[in-house]
Scaffold this motif. Sequence first.
Motif: not given
Lengths: 289, 239
Positions: A272-284
């Motif tokens: 989850m931490t990794v996802v939140l760090l790399v997510r650039r507000r661009s999930l489908p």
Amino acid sequence: MRVDAYLIPVVDGVAYGLLLAIAAAGLTVAFGAGGVLNLAHGTLIAAGGYIAAATSSGTWPSLAAAVALAAIAGAAGGGVLAAATAGLRGRGHLDQALLTFGVALIGGDLLTTVYGPDTLRPRLPATLEGTVEAAGHRYPVDRLAVLVIAVLVVAAGYVVLHRTRAGRLIRATVDDRAMVAGIGVNPRLVDAAVLMCAGALAGLAGALSTPILGVGPGTADTALLLSLIIVVCGGLGSVPGALAAALAVGVVQTLGVTSFPQLAPYLLVGAMTVVLLVRRRSLPGQAAA
Amino acid sequence: MLQVSDLTVGYHRDDAVLREVCLDLTAVAVHAIVGPNGAGKSTLLHTLAGHLRPTAGTVWCEGRDVTRWRPHQAARTGVALAPQGRRLWPSLTVAEHLTVTRPARHRPGSTFSVDELLEVFPALAGRLHHHGHQLSGGEQQMLTIARALHTAPRLLLADEPTEGLAPTVARQVTAVLQQLPQRGATVLVTLPHVRAAAALTDTVHVLTTGHLSHPVTASDGQAERLLRDHLTLTNPHAE
Ligand SMILES: Nc1ncnc2c1ncn2[C@@H]1O[C@H](COP(=O)(O)OP(=O)(O)OP(=O)(O)O)[C@@H](O)[C@H]1O
Ligand SMILES: [Mg+2]
């Protein structure tokens, strides 16, 4: 051979992920549409599980009744929450979260009073208790059934959201509720309908998960925690995001438990931490704001 | 359709943006409001559509006091807002924007079918499966107006409908607004300057820092004079 060793856990993980998606979809839409952070969501899931476990007595009709009752109870719970939070509209997320948290505490107490402190499992019809053989693997029939039903529910959810006017109104309310009012639809009705559907889905997810996971005093908290992780990772209000996150959580959890048991508790939080760090507000499905 | 008397509206308790505004929208016609940035044009339109609660004054709709109605009630009665800044739904396609709105039945209104709207705005016809946020500014503006028209309005509140549009598209939008009274709908449109208003209607209201003028003739320079007076009053160094 090595690939094969992961096959069963991955299938399990997908089934688990779909159940989590069914549970979390309602939570994320209710937050996106009406701004209700429903901390009683896990309690609705547990209630669905308890009702299903208590109702299903090993016959097909009782199984059907168990699933239906769980969904109906969830919808009713969602209706109560809708009525309770409607009065707090405009007072911010914290007031609503506190209120639903209170409902969760009372509901949790009520459930242990009624159903006792033990972990319950439903009795299933004999056909569902066996295993099937596919591609050289034996797989429990009940899990397969859960997997199939979960796929159907997710597909039905997609169709409702994208192919019906009600679904369009829900997505529009998540985007801009004032403009929904502007076309003559009371957005508070949409909020209430969403909370009721979210409750029904939560009850259904609870019912579908009991044959595999059982239901006990810890179910509500675990379900709420996982749902919240999924909602946050998937992007608040985004159903496709929640689906992707739920599948990821399901597979990471299941693979983790079978392959790295000593690391399993940290894997999910780490992921989850990794996802939140790399997510650039661009999930489908998420609009580029 | 609406009559407004002594309307006072503000975003903060003791800071009114509109002061004792009076406006008569009884005539089925195009009514225009011009005024400088920040005068309160959008505030007035949002109030009439029920999105803002006035602190004083009354809004009448066919003899009924509708001052405190909610936006969906205004919409059902036939008041449609095409807001400034477009406010589309990013996750809905163009086609969905038009199918999620339902023309209100059981009341008069200027009904537009989806086909008719696509005829009026041909640019949208080729974009039916694009999402709200994938449209150009002009296409977004067209969709904003098309969405409002699809509710079969009796009163269209168009907030700067030509803002940011190429001249040809702006003329197209202007032509649509101009035809609405023939179809039974009243139009209240805000525009940046008197020239744009004069192309649409002969009577305009001038809104200057919260004060709305009586209707004045657009073409004979009265409105221009009001605006200029206001400018020199508030900024004596303006030429
Ligand atoms: N949401 C808001 N909260 C607080 N003040 C606001 C808000 N919206 C507008 N205002 C203020 O109210 C006044 C009128 O704003 P309004 O948007 O109605 O002006 P306008 O005439 O539409 O301007 P423009 O030509 O720039 O669109 C301005 O001083 C603005 O700063
Ligand atoms: Mg404005």
